[in-house]
Design a protein around this motif. Structure first.
Motif, PDB file in Angstrom:
ATOM      1  N   ALA A 336      30.915  40.567  36.836  1.00 28.09           N
ATOM      2  CA  ALA A 336      31.156  42.005  36.987  1.00 28.09           C
ATOM      3  C   ALA A 336      31.572  42.388  38.402  1.00 28.09           C
ATOM      4  O   ALA A 336      32.234  43.400  38.604  1.00 28.09           O
ATOM      5  CB  ALA A 336      29.910  42.793  36.572  1.00 28.09           C
ATOM      6  N   ARG A 337      31.191  41.591  39.392  1.00 31.57           N
ATOM      7  CA  ARG A 337      31.653  41.870  40.742  1.00 31.57           C
ATOM      8  C   ARG A 337      33.165  41.699  40.819  1.00 31.57           C
ATOM      9  O   ARG A 337      33.845  42.374  41.587  1.00 31.57           O
ATOM     10  CB  ARG A 337      30.977  40.906  41.724  1.00 31.57           C
ATOM     11  N   GLY A 338      33.683  40.743  40.026  1.00 33.42           N
ATOM     12  CA  GLY A 338      35.080  40.343  40.151  1.00 33.42           C
ATOM     13  C   GLY A 338      35.207  39.347  41.289  1.00 33.42           C
ATOM     14  O   GLY A 338      34.290  39.197  42.103  1.00 33.42           O
ATOM     15  N   PRO A 339      36.357  38.640  41.368  1.00 33.91           N
ATOM     16  CA  PRO A 339      36.521  37.626  42.415  1.00 33.91           C
ATOM     17  C   PRO A 339      36.867  38.262  43.762  1.00 33.91           C
ATOM     18  O   PRO A 339      37.934  38.019  44.325  1.00 33.91           O
ATOM     19  CB  PRO A 339      37.648  36.745  41.873  1.00 33.91           C
ATOM     20  N   TYR A 340      35.987  39.113  44.236  1.00 37.87           N
ATOM     21  CA  TYR A 340      36.223  39.885  45.465  1.00 37.87           C
ATOM     22  C   TYR A 340      35.088  39.679  46.450  1.00 37.87           C
ATOM     23  O   TYR A 340      33.967  39.369  46.069  1.00 37.87           O
ATOM     24  CB  TYR A 340      36.331  41.383  45.131  1.00 37.87           C
ATOM     25  N   ARG A 341      35.397  39.941  47.740  1.00 36.65           N
ATOM     26  CA  ARG A 341      34.417  39.770  48.815  1.00 36.65           C
ATOM     27  C   ARG A 341      33.640  41.068  49.000  1.00 36.65           C
ATOM     28  O   ARG A 341      33.988  41.875  49.869  1.00 36.65           O
ATOM     29  CB  ARG A 341      35.119  39.443  50.119  1.00 36.65           C
ATOM     30  N   PHE A 342      32.626  41.276  48.189  1.00 34.97           N
ATOM     31  CA  PHE A 342      31.734  42.426  48.382  1.00 34.97           C
ATOM     32  C   PHE A 342      30.478  41.922  49.077  1.00 34.97           C
ATOM     33  O   PHE A 342      29.779  41.074  48.507  1.00 34.97           O
ATOM     34  CB  PHE A 342      31.303  42.996  47.029  1.00 34.97           C
ATOM     35  N   PRO A 343      30.137  42.416  50.259  1.00 31.03           N
ATOM     36  CA  PRO A 343      28.881  41.955  50.863  1.00 31.03           C
ATOM     37  C   PRO A 343      27.647  42.451  50.103  1.00 31.03           C
ATOM     38  O   PRO A 343      26.590  41.827  50.162  1.00 31.03           O
ATOM     39  CB  PRO A 343      28.915  42.523  52.283  1.00 31.03           C
ATOM     40  N   HIS A 344      27.787  43.583  49.412  1.00 31.86           N
ATOM     41  CA  HIS A 344      26.619  44.172  48.742  1.00 31.86           C
ATOM     42  C   HIS A 344      26.917  44.368  47.252  1.00 31.86           C
ATOM     43  O   HIS A 344      27.852  45.083  46.898  1.00 31.86           O
ATOM     44  CB  HIS A 344      26.269  45.523  49.369  1.00 31.86           C
ATOM     45  N   ASN A 367      33.392  38.842  29.839  1.00 38.70           N
ATOM     46  CA  ASN A 367      34.241  39.090  30.998  1.00 38.70           C
ATOM     47  C   ASN A 367      35.379  40.080  30.709  1.00 38.70           C
ATOM     48  O   ASN A 367      35.672  40.930  31.553  1.00 38.70           O
ATOM     49  CB  ASN A 367      34.773  37.749  31.532  1.00 38.70           C
ATOM     50  N   PRO A 368      36.024  40.045  29.519  1.00 40.67           N
ATOM     51  CA  PRO A 368      37.088  41.027  29.270  1.00 40.67           C
ATOM     52  C   PRO A 368      36.572  42.460  29.373  1.00 40.67           C
ATOM     53  O   PRO A 368      37.269  43.350  29.876  1.00 40.67           O
ATOM     54  CB  PRO A 368      37.555  40.714  27.842  1.00 40.67           C
ATOM     55  N   GLN A 369      35.335  42.679  28.920  1.00 40.23           N
ATOM     56  CA  GLN A 369      34.779  44.027  28.945  1.00 40.23           C
ATOM     57  C   GLN A 369      34.554  44.500  30.381  1.00 40.23           C
ATOM     58  O   GLN A 369      34.993  45.580  30.772  1.00 40.23           O
ATOM     59  CB  GLN A 369      33.443  44.053  28.166  1.00 40.23           C
ATOM     60  N   VAL A 370      33.838  43.688  31.188  1.00 41.14           N
ATOM     61  CA  VAL A 370      33.551  44.141  32.559  1.00 41.14           C
ATOM     62  C   VAL A 370      34.808  44.125  33.419  1.00 41.14           C
ATOM     63  O   VAL A 370      34.941  44.933  34.345  1.00 41.14           O
ATOM     64  CB  VAL A 370      32.421  43.318  33.233  1.00 41.14           C
ATOM     65  N   SER A 371      35.759  43.247  33.103  1.00 43.48           N
ATOM     66  CA  SER A 371      37.014  43.241  33.869  1.00 43.48           C
ATOM     67  C   SER A 371      37.850  44.472  33.542  1.00 43.48           C
ATOM     68  O   SER A 371      38.530  45.012  34.416  1.00 43.48           O
ATOM     69  CB  SER A 371      37.825  41.966  33.579  1.00 43.48           C
ATOM     70  N   PHE A 372      37.807  44.905  32.280  1.00 43.24           N
ATOM     71  CA  PHE A 372      38.505  46.154  31.930  1.00 43.24           C
ATOM     72  C   PHE A 372      37.975  47.289  32.813  1.00 43.24           C
ATOM     73  O   PHE A 372      38.746  48.063  33.393  1.00 43.24           O
ATOM     74  CB  PHE A 372      38.312  46.491  30.449  1.00 43.24           C
ATOM     75  N   ALA A 373      36.657  47.355  32.951  1.00 42.93           N
ATOM     76  CA  ALA A 373      36.057  48.426  33.748  1.00 42.93           C
ATOM     77  C   ALA A 373      36.391  48.256  35.232  1.00 42.93           C
ATOM     78  O   ALA A 373      36.931  49.165  35.869  1.00 42.93           O
ATOM     79  CB  ALA A 373      34.547  48.437  33.530  1.00 42.93           C
ATOM     80  N   GLY A 374      36.082  47.103  35.764  1.00 43.93           N
ATOM     81  CA  GLY A 374      36.230  46.888  37.208  1.00 43.93           C
ATOM     82  C   GLY A 374      37.676  46.967  37.668  1.00 43.93           C
ATOM     83  O   GLY A 374      37.992  47.589  38.692  1.00 43.93           O
ATOM     84  N   GLU A 375      38.575  46.357  36.908  1.00 39.77           N
ATOM     85  CA  GLU A 375      39.983  46.322  37.308  1.00 39.77           C
ATOM     86  C   GLU A 375      40.675  47.674  37.074  1.00 39.77           C
ATOM     87  O   GLU A 375      41.646  47.994  37.747  1.00 39.77           O
ATOM     88  CB  GLU A 375      40.712  45.203  36.567  1.00 39.77           C
ATOM     89  N   SER A 376      40.174  48.465  36.118  1.00 38.26           N
ATOM     90  CA  SER A 376      40.703  49.827  35.952  1.00 38.26           C
ATOM     91  C   SER A 376      40.320  50.655  37.178  1.00 38.26           C
ATOM     92  O   SER A 376      41.129  51.387  37.745  1.00 38.26           O
ATOM     93  CB  SER A 376      40.121  50.489  34.698  1.00 38.26           C
ATOM     94  N   GLN A 377      39.063  50.504  37.578  1.00 36.99           N
ATOM     95  CA  GLN A 377      38.589  51.322  38.702  1.00 36.99           C
ATOM     96  C   GLN A 377      39.310  50.956  40.002  1.00 36.99           C
ATOM     97  O   GLN A 377      39.608  51.839  40.813  1.00 36.99           O
ATOM     98  CB  GLN A 377      37.077  51.146  38.878  1.00 36.99           C
ATOM     99  N   ILE A 378      39.575  49.663  40.218  1.00 37.03           N
ATOM    100  CA  ILE A 378      40.252  49.274  41.457  1.00 37.03           C
ATOM    101  C   ILE A 378      41.629  49.942  41.542  1.00 37.03           C
ATOM    102  O   ILE A 378      42.055  50.379  42.620  1.00 37.03           O
ATOM    103  CB  ILE A 378      40.322  47.741  41.572  1.00 37.03           C
ATOM    104  N   ASP A 379      42.320  50.064  40.411  1.00 30.15           N
ATOM    105  CA  ASP A 379      43.608  50.771  40.437  1.00 30.15           C
ATOM    106  C   ASP A 379      43.421  52.240  40.844  1.00 30.15           C
ATOM    107  O   ASP A 379      44.227  52.784  41.596  1.00 30.15           O
ATOM    108  CB  ASP A 379      44.283  50.701  39.057  1.00 30.15           C
ATOM    109  N   ASP A 380      42.362  52.863  40.337  1.00 32.08           N
ATOM    110  CA  ASP A 380      42.128  54.265  40.694  1.00 32.08           C
ATOM    111  C   ASP A 380      41.755  54.403  42.172  1.00 32.08           C
ATOM    112  O   ASP A 380      42.121  55.387  42.823  1.00 32.08           O
ATOM    113  CB  ASP A 380      41.042  54.873  39.792  1.00 32.08           C
ATOM    114  N   ILE A 381      41.039  53.412  42.690  1.00 30.06           N
ATOM    115  CA  ILE A 381      40.696  53.427  44.119  1.00 30.06           C
ATOM    116  C   ILE A 381      41.976  53.307  44.952  1.00 30.06           C
ATOM    117  O   ILE A 381      42.171  54.042  45.934  1.00 30.06           O
ATOM    118  CB  ILE A 381      39.711  52.288  44.455  1.00 30.06           C
ATOM    119  N   ALA A 382      42.868  52.395  44.522  1.00 32.92           N
ATOM    120  CA  ALA A 382      44.130  52.217  45.250  1.00 32.92           C
ATOM    121  C   ALA A 382      44.913  53.535  45.278  1.00 32.92           C
ATOM    122  O   ALA A 382      45.460  53.925  46.315  1.00 32.92           O
ATOM    123  CB  ALA A 382      44.957  51.117  44.601  1.00 32.92           C
TER     124      ALA A 382
END
Lengths: 773, 163
Positions: A336-344, A367-382
């Motif tokens: 659920a973190r995704g392959p990203y460098r989150f310290p927390h 993984n498809p479920q949590v990636s749908f959520a996480g990767e959708s949100q990253i686009d909105d953050i961008a």
């Protein structure tokens, strides 16, 4: 290891292609045994009810009925379950979902068996049905009474209708949000998806002359079937032999048992062979499906786009039995973190029993479920930060010595290359500048979308045995089922490469629990990586024995010898001074040294959680890893009138370590994309109250030739994993995982609407564009 | 059983005389009575195309077709004629070589549908291929390599005809 490969890296058609195209392959429905009976199952009409009694008299009296089994034929302690032992082979004492197997009949014909199950009378006392996790958590009615006392392989925290809970934490997520400039929080929902392997599930069991059970079935692991039937029937594993016919597709649905224990019980009771193959409707209603998820994602970032903190909370509908669900919960949180460098990071969630069919393993395993959520949100953050969504990801992806969530070391990481190659091949940058890669047709809007993922390919145990025959050819025996993905071919290629012999000199043994080395299963993208490495180890052992024999025959030191192409051992630097496998094999069988047999077994032993980095509670898999990565760009067209989205083109870049067989890797990528498109756009199991409303292919649609993109660009990234066989890792799931999120992001770009709920149907997109929810 | 009727079926050029119940589907009779298990059952209601056979050259879902209706007609299945059929064999080779086969369960139906398509339209466009196969479900391949296999078979058969 030679740099020039003879077998590895070649586009070789499956070794069993000919029999498949000619219709000669035998699947479970194609097997017949002398005196074989046919089975049928009585399904529960209630979602939740106590069984007060059975009246079998009318059914038993029917001509041609040979045996009937009910829950009473299974002893109370004989419960199955990969993580929590909560399930009898047939409902015992209670039914817990509509369609649950209640009783089964073996009869001379399928017609008689089906008529006889309808003549079985069961007295039920209905109980309140709990159909959602929220309802079940709030209710004092318990779907399993005494879940706390069930045997479990993990610290599940089970209580009432809470089946399990899991939590991972790294750093201090509260501090992380405090240090963030912007914090984003969204709620997502995903639906139940049916596997729809084209072959329905089935099994055939018979007693051999010694009274041992022999079981053939549609399955992903003969060893898993053996273990589950042993548990369900209370038999020692030595009494059960499991074999596999060809498998007509499997995506997690055939890993844990379906009808095998029921058919085994019928065969034992009837004393005859019994075959039972489910109808499509029964397969929908009583096998398993992908979990519906509710997901909350909260992400904190710096103004410059640096990721600081992420919290993910999930709520899973378990269905009536735990099955693989505690694993899906735990694994989804690990991803659920995704392959990203989150310290927390804090990822936590709950799995709740409901009165629905079992949800379980399905390609991607949460993984498809949590990636749908996480990767959708990253686009909105961008979008909120005004940066390119791919640039934002590249700034934050794992690199160098970065670890997976929990601390697992990444033995290879081709993620950046995946992102860059998918971006460049798709013309992303040009599209961003306003130069659409393809013009939109009138009344349509077209845009690109992006997402990425990481996924494991190493866990649990595998083995391999390579035996040299008298003529110097070899037999490869691994116990791993080829479920259509092509592992028989890939593992044969690995064996041929390791021994430098032609592929046709390797015979592949069909898995058999009596003769094959243990293999946990064809699941979790693990066979190429795990079993492939066992094959390399077994071949190395054969090489050692070959050299020992050759050193005696050539009268030179073992260290001076090497394998040379074509099946021979030669003196290093003197290729003409060699001796063929044929001569060595003859000598070993008839004169000196003994027949050559190499074997190798291993279990994935890298700890998932490094306690110095991370805390974990309710961890279902203590040792999993070997990460593969992928990135996908999709080109989606949205119809402005109907809202319907269609995927026109896909670029999928997958880091597979090394492609043992690019033809088959491409087949995996293309197939995974199609399943991801189905999940994203059209597929949804729908319940009318407690009853599944669409258990047929008339009402449950999977993508056809006209709904998948014409253009699929498979981009193979090779990061050469030092732990993998010839550098290879798994590809079976990374190809699917990012697809739904990439489609959601493309829909956002095309139609200007962010949808938080799958599937992205035309109606939902249209309502979104009209500002209605 | 006096509800049996005598039926004569012509399958892949060979005549079979069988006694069957009149409500038996062609799929049941092929698989269970004649032991020709190359034709597979998946949905049993005409939605997936897995059980496709040709009847007088037309693609039919054998699960929805009564065996007695096939009397006097030419039935073709994935097993093909005993003496071999060059067109069928080329389609089968193309499917194997192009990776169009994964689990293989939908493959017999796909191959049979391709034979009918190329019989009617030897040089189909990609749209025509996809439209011809829209009733044939595959869950493994995403159809890409299947379409490639059909294109490959069409072009190889065209070259054969020119020679």
């Amino acid at each position: 290891m030679s740099a020039q490969f003879e077998s590895v890296g070649r586009r070789i058609p499956r070794i069993e292609s000919r029999e498949k195209v000619e219709g000669r392959s035998q699947y479970i429905a194609d097997l017949y045994r002398p005196g074989m009976l046919h089975g049928a199952i009585l399904q529960s009409p209630f979602a939740h009810a106590r069984i007060r009694g059975y009246n079998l008299a009318e059914a038993i009296a029917m001509p041609g009925v040979r045996a009937i089994v009910t829950g009473e034929d299974f002893a109370e302690p004989n419960r199955m379950g990969a993580f929590i032992k909560d399930e009898h082979a047939l409902a015992k004492g209670k039914v817990r979902y509509v369609g649950e197997p209640v009783a089964a009949v073996a009869a001379d014909t399928e017609e008689i068996a089906r008529a006889a199950v309808q003549a079985i009378r069961v007295e039920f006392e209905e109980l309140p049905a709990l159909l959602t996790p929220e309802e079940a958590l709030a209710s004092g009615v318990h779907i399993h009474e005494g879940v706390e006392g069930y045997f479990k392989v993990l610290d599940a925290g089970s209580r009432g209708n809470l089946c399990s809970r899991t939590e991972f934490a790294e750093g201090d997520v509260h501090r992380g949000f405090g240090e963030s400039d912007r914090v984003f929080e969204h709620h997502f929902e995903t639906q139940a998806q049916a596997h729809v392997a084209i072959e329905p599930c089935g099994a055939l069991a018979e007693l051999d002359p010694q009274g041992r059970l022999t079981i053939w079935s549609a399955n992903q692991s003969v060893f898993r079937v053996q273990a589950c039937v042993a548990e369900a029937l209370g038999l020692p594993m030595t009494r059960i032999r499991c074999l596999t016919p060809r498998i007509g597709g499997a995506f997690g649905n055939k890993m844990e048992p379906h009808v095998q224990p029921i058919v085994a019980a019928l065969a034992l009771k009837a004393g005859r062979a019994v075959k039972l193959v489910l109808t499509r409707e029964e397969d929908f209603e009583m096998v398993r499906a992908r979990h519906p998820f509710k997901i909350r994602v909260k992400t904190g970032v710096k103004r410059d786009g640096t990721f600081v903190a992420r919290e993910v909370e999930v709520l899973l509908d378990c269905g009536a039995f735990a099955d693989d669900s505690p694993g899906v919960l735990g694994y989804s949180l690990l991803c659920a973190r995704g392959p990203y460098r989150f310290p927390h990071v804090r990822c936590h969630g709950r799995l709740v029993y409901t009165n629905k069919l079992r949800f379980g393993a399905f390609r991607g395993f949460g993984n498809p479920q949590v990636s749908f959520a996480g990767e959708s949100q990253i686009d909105d953050i961008a979008e909120a930060l005004g940066v390119d969504p791919i640039e934002l990801r590249l700034k934050n992806i794992l690199r160098g010595d970065d670890r997976a969530l929990g601390g697992q070391i990444l033995s290879s990481n081709g993620l950046r290359e995946c992102v860059e190659r998918a971006r460049d091949a798709s013309g992303w940058d040009q599209w961003c500048k306003g130069g659409a890669p393809s013009p939109s047709a009138p009344g349509k809007k077209r845009a690109l979308g992006f997402a990425l993922c990481g996924h494991i390919s190493g866990l649990l145990a595998s083995g391999a045995i390579v035996r040299m025959l008298e003529d110097g050819t070899v037999v490869l025996n691994v116990g791993a089922n080829d479920i259509g993905q092509g592992s028989d071919t890939v593992l044969s290629q690995i064996c041929a490469e390791a021994l430098k012999i032609p592929l046709e000199n390797v015979a592949f043994v069909s898995p058999d629990t009596d003769g094959s080395p243990f293999n946990w299963g064809t699941t979790a993208s693990r066979v190429t990586f795990m079993t492939g490495r066992a094959v390399v180890g077994a071949a190395a052992e054969v090489e050692k024995q070959l050299k020992r024999q050759a050193s005696e025959m050539l009268e030179c030191a073992v260290e001076d010898l090497e394998l040379v192409a074509g099946g021979a051992v030669a003196v290093k630097g003197v290729p003409e001074k060699k001796i063929g496998f044929f001569e060595i094999a003859k000598r070993s069988h008839w004169f000196a040294g003994g027949p050559i047999i190499g074997s190798h077994t291993w279990v994935y032993d890298q700890p998932t959680v490094d306690p110095k980095r991370a805390a974990a509670l309710g961890l279902p898999f203590p040792r999993i890893g070997a990460y593969s990565f992928s990135a996908a760009v999709v080109d989606v067209e949205v119809d402005e009138v109907t809202g319907a989205a269609q995927v026109k083109r896909v670029w999928s870049a997958c880091d597979v370590g090394r492609a043992i067989n690019p033809l088959l890797v491409e087949g995996q990528i293309e197939g995974g994309i199609a399943q991801g498109i189905g999940f994203a756009l059209v597929e949804e199991m729908v319940w009318d109250g407690a009853r599944l409303a669409n258990p047929t292919l008339m009402d449950y649609k999977i993508p056809t030739t006209c709904e998948v993109p014409y253009e699929v660009h498979s981009i193979i990234v090779e990061s050469h994993d030092a732990d993998g066989p010839f550098g290879a890792k798994g590809v079976g799931e990374i190809c699917l995982v990012p697809v739904p999120a990439a489609i959601g992001n493309a829909v956002k770009h095309a139609a200007g609407v962010r949808l938080f709920k799958l599937p992205l149907t035309g109606e939902r997109i249209l309502r979104g564009t009209l500002g209605k929810t | 059983m006096n509800d049996l009727v005598d039926v004569s079926l012509q399958v892949n050029g060979v005549r079979y005389d069988v006694a069957i119940r009149p409500w038996r589907t062609l799929l049941e009779v092929l698989r269970e009575t004649l032991g020709m298990t190359g034709t597979k059952r998946s949905c049993g209601e005409g939605q997936c195309g897995t059980c496709s056979v040709l009847i007088d050259g037309e693609v039919v879902n054998a699960c929805l077709y009564l065996a007695i209706e096939a009397q006097g007609k030419e039935i073709e299945t994935i097993e093909g004629r005993p003496e071999g059929e060059p067109v069928l064999q080329q389609i089968q080779r193309s499917f194997a070589e192009k990776g169009a086969v994964q689990c293989g369960f939908c493959t017999p139906g796909m191959v049979i549908a391709t034979k009918a398509l190329l019989g009617d339209n030897p040089q189909p466009s990609e749209d025509e291929i996809r439209e011809a196969l829209v009733g044939h479900l595959c869950r493994c391949t995403g159809y890409v390599q299947i379409v490639e296999a059909i294109q490959d078979a069409a072009s190889r058969l065209a070259r054969e005809r020119l020679r």
